[in-house]
Design a protein around this motif. Structure first.
Motif, PDB file in Angstrom:
ATOM      1  N   GLU A 314      -3.810  12.931  -6.589  1.00  0.00           N
ATOM      2  CA  GLU A 314      -2.489  12.954  -5.965  1.00  0.00           C
ATOM      3  C   GLU A 314      -2.040  14.376  -5.638  1.00  0.00           C
ATOM      4  N   THR A 315      -2.379  15.339  -6.488  1.00  0.00           N
ATOM      5  CA  THR A 315      -2.028  16.735  -6.219  1.00  0.00           C
ATOM      6  C   THR A 315      -2.670  17.218  -4.921  1.00  0.00           C
ATOM      7  N   LEU A 316      -3.863  16.723  -4.654  1.00  0.00           N
ATOM      8  CA  LEU A 316      -4.567  17.089  -3.428  1.00  0.00           C
ATOM      9  C   LEU A 316      -4.029  16.344  -2.199  1.00  0.00           C
ATOM     10  N   GLY A 317      -3.048  15.460  -2.412  1.00  0.00           N
ATOM     11  CA  GLY A 317      -2.453  14.738  -1.308  1.00  0.00           C
ATOM     12  C   GLY A 317      -3.269  13.562  -0.832  1.00  0.00           C
ATOM     13  N   LEU A 318      -4.134  13.046  -1.710  1.00  0.00           N
ATOM     14  CA  LEU A 318      -4.986  11.910  -1.366  1.00  0.00           C
ATOM     15  C   LEU A 318      -4.383  10.614  -1.900  1.00  0.00           C
ATOM     16  N   PRO A 319      -4.647   9.497  -1.239  1.00  0.00           N
ATOM     17  CA  PRO A 319      -4.101   8.212  -1.696  1.00  0.00           C
ATOM     18  C   PRO A 319      -4.881   7.657  -2.883  1.00  0.00           C
ATOM     19  N   ILE A 320      -4.227   6.799  -3.671  1.00  0.00           N
ATOM     20  CA  ILE A 320      -4.915   6.151  -4.796  1.00  0.00           C
ATOM     21  C   ILE A 320      -4.979   4.635  -4.636  1.00  0.00           C
ATOM     22  N   THR A 321      -4.322   4.100  -3.612  1.00  0.00           N
ATOM     23  CA  THR A 321      -4.380   2.645  -3.396  1.00  0.00           C
ATOM     24  C   THR A 321      -4.082   2.341  -1.935  1.00  0.00           C
ATOM     25  N   HIS A 322      -4.343   1.081  -1.563  1.00  0.00           N
ATOM     26  CA  HIS A 322      -4.120   0.642  -0.183  1.00  0.00           C
ATOM     27  C   HIS A 322      -3.874  -0.860  -0.217  1.00  0.00           C
ATOM     28  N   PRO A 323      -2.944  -1.368   0.594  1.00  0.00           N
ATOM     29  CA  PRO A 323      -2.658  -2.812   0.586  1.00  0.00           C
ATOM     30  C   PRO A 323      -3.884  -3.683   0.817  1.00  0.00           C
ATOM     31  N   LEU A 324      -4.854  -3.215   1.577  1.00  0.00           N
ATOM     32  CA  LEU A 324      -6.039  -4.021   1.874  1.00  0.00           C
ATOM     33  C   LEU A 324      -6.954  -4.192   0.657  1.00  0.00           C
ATOM     34  N   LEU A 325      -6.725  -3.392  -0.381  1.00  0.00           N
ATOM     35  CA  LEU A 325      -7.549  -3.507  -1.589  1.00  0.00           C
ATOM     36  C   LEU A 325      -6.837  -4.252  -2.710  1.00  0.00           C
ATOM     37  N   GLU A 326      -5.715  -4.852  -2.400  1.00  0.00           N
ATOM     38  CA  GLU A 326      -5.029  -5.641  -3.419  1.00  0.00           C
ATOM     39  C   GLU A 326      -5.775  -6.962  -3.629  1.00  0.00           C
ATOM     40  N   VAL A 327      -5.995  -7.324  -4.888  1.00  0.00           N
ATOM     41  CA  VAL A 327      -6.739  -8.536  -5.240  1.00  0.00           C
ATOM     42  C   VAL A 327      -5.745  -9.636  -5.603  1.00  0.00           C
ATOM     43  N   THR A 328      -5.824 -10.759  -4.889  1.00  0.00           N
ATOM     44  CA  THR A 328      -4.872 -11.850  -5.128  1.00  0.00           C
ATOM     45  C   THR A 328      -5.542 -13.127  -5.628  1.00  0.00           C
ATOM     46  N   GLY A 329      -6.859 -13.127  -5.704  1.00  0.00           N
ATOM     47  CA  GLY A 329      -7.560 -14.321  -6.169  1.00  0.00           C
ATOM     48  C   GLY A 329      -9.054 -14.114  -6.131  1.00  0.00           C
ATOM     49  N   ASP A 330      -9.804 -15.148  -6.501  1.00  0.00           N
ATOM     50  CA  ASP A 330     -11.256 -15.040  -6.593  1.00  0.00           C
ATOM     51  C   ASP A 330     -11.915 -14.807  -5.235  1.00  0.00           C
TER      52      ASP A 330
END
Length: 382
Positions: A314-330
């Motif tokens: 985060e200090t480097l200004g990089l992201p740690i998550t993205h909506p497309l990587l959210e897991v909602t089921g199998d």
């Protein structure tokens, strides 16, 4: 049953050079390399493939290249430069692959000639693939122009393009004959391209060099502010670690062990889901974050180490998550990415996780519920 057995090895040698203003006529580096490499009385040809984004930021580059080659004896520079649109999209368009192959044919570039690629990692991958399959192998010189390609992909042995919407589905293992890292190209990068390339340095530090990781922690603010001496140290040290791995391990990836792909299984899937509209370095940063949290939740990594890793990202200004990587089921796309990564590895899933900073651990299965928990943890932290 009768049979004949054959066994032989092939030695590959190449150097990675670090310089500034490579095509200044006062810089002898490239000229000296071509002179030493000369293998025939017939002057070799040089075909240049150029990233259009590099040309946009360095509009005199083609003129500089032509002026430089006037100082190189007994080498014939092909007058026409092949200009290719930069960015990951270049690896999705097979017409661009054939554009390079057509130039190889039209200008009679043979196995004693050179195909010189100047650009980011995508252009290097594309041009390297074209060079590797034309005449079963043309001598290839890489001139990386981004942080990511100078410290990681540009110094390796892999080439490829995306196919069937899958990352690097077509490709080769074919080392270059040389790599020239010109730091001057980094000065015109956008802030996002400058930062995103640092993710590969975080990756290699976390799995191979704790001291280097702590250097990244201490210098994260400098790097984020585009401190060039700090970046030069990062590029050279990271390239050295990458080359050490290639030399001492499995360079052509005959097995399933790929520690240098830490954080990449989900990064590759994210790039695909985003239709490659996210930079590879940003996707890798998110993948590193996900596997770091998973490493903690699975009892391998301490909370203190996890927090430190996420903080430097985060200090480097990089992201740690993205909506497309959210897991909602199998059936979530991210979990399908595990199966695709297994196929890419050749049948056996091998994922590198962390058991400490500088200490990787290979696993052959991952818990879908725990992946979902890690994804939710990062979403809530954000």
């Amino acid at each position: 049953m009768e049979f004949l057995q054959q066994s032989f090895s092939v030695r590959f040698d190449y150097k990675v050079f670090f310089t500034t203003h490579l095509f200044s006529t006062e810089n002898p580096g490239f000229r000296d390399f071509l002179t030493v490499e000369k293998r025939s009385e017939i002057p070799p040809k040089v075909l240049v493939v150029l990233d259009d984004q590099v040309l946009a930021h360095h509009p005199r580059l083609i003129e500089d290249i032509k002026a430089y080659f006037k100082t190189v004896a007994n080498v014939h520079l092909v007058e026409d430069v092949v200009i290719i649109p930069g960015g990951e999209a270049a690896k999705n368009d097979e017409k661009l692959f054939y554009k390079i192959v057509d130039a190889v044919n039209d200008y009679k570039i043979d196995r004693h000639s050179y195909l010189v690629a100047i650009g980011g990692g995508s252009i290097l991958d594309l041009a390297g693939y074209a060079a590797a399959v034309s005449h079963r192998g043309i001598r290839h010189i890489r001139i990386p122009t981004t942080v990511l390609s100078q410290n990681d992909s540009g110094v390796g042995v892999k080439n490829g393009i995306n196919f069937y919407t899958k990352k690097n589905f077509l490709g080769t293992f074919a080392p270059p004959v040389a790599v020239f890292n010109d730091y001057h190209f980094l000065t015109t990068l956008s802030d996002v391209d400058w930062r995103s390339g640092i993710s590969e340095a975080i990756k290699v530090a976390l799995i191979k060099d704790a001291t280097f990781f702590h250097w990244l922690v201490d210098n994260a603010a400098k790097l984020a502010q585009r401190d060039m001496p700090a970046m030069q140290y990062l590029v050279k040290h990271c390239a050295d670690l990458h080359m050490q791995h290639i030399r001492s391990s499995d360079p052509f990836e005959q097995g399933s062990s790929r520690p240098l792909d830490f954080g990449h299984w989900s990064a590759h899937k994210l790039e695909q889901l985003a239709k490659f509209n996210i930079r590879h370095g940003e996707a890798v940063a998110i993948g590193i974050a996900l596997d770091t949290v998973y490493s903690h939740l699975s009892g391998r990594l301490t909370r203190e180490a996890m927090d430190q890793i996420l903080q430097v990202i985060e200090t480097l200004g990089l992201p740690i998550t993205h909506p497309l990587l959210e897991v909602t089921g199998d059936n979530s796309p991210l979990l399908k990415g595990l199966e695709e990564f297994r196929e890419h590895l050749g049948g056996k899933l091998t994922i590198t996780l962390l058991k400490g900073i500088g200490q990787g651990e290979e696993v052959h299965e991952m818990d879908g519920a725990l992946i979902q928990q890690a994804s939710e943890w990062l979403k809530n932290k954000k």
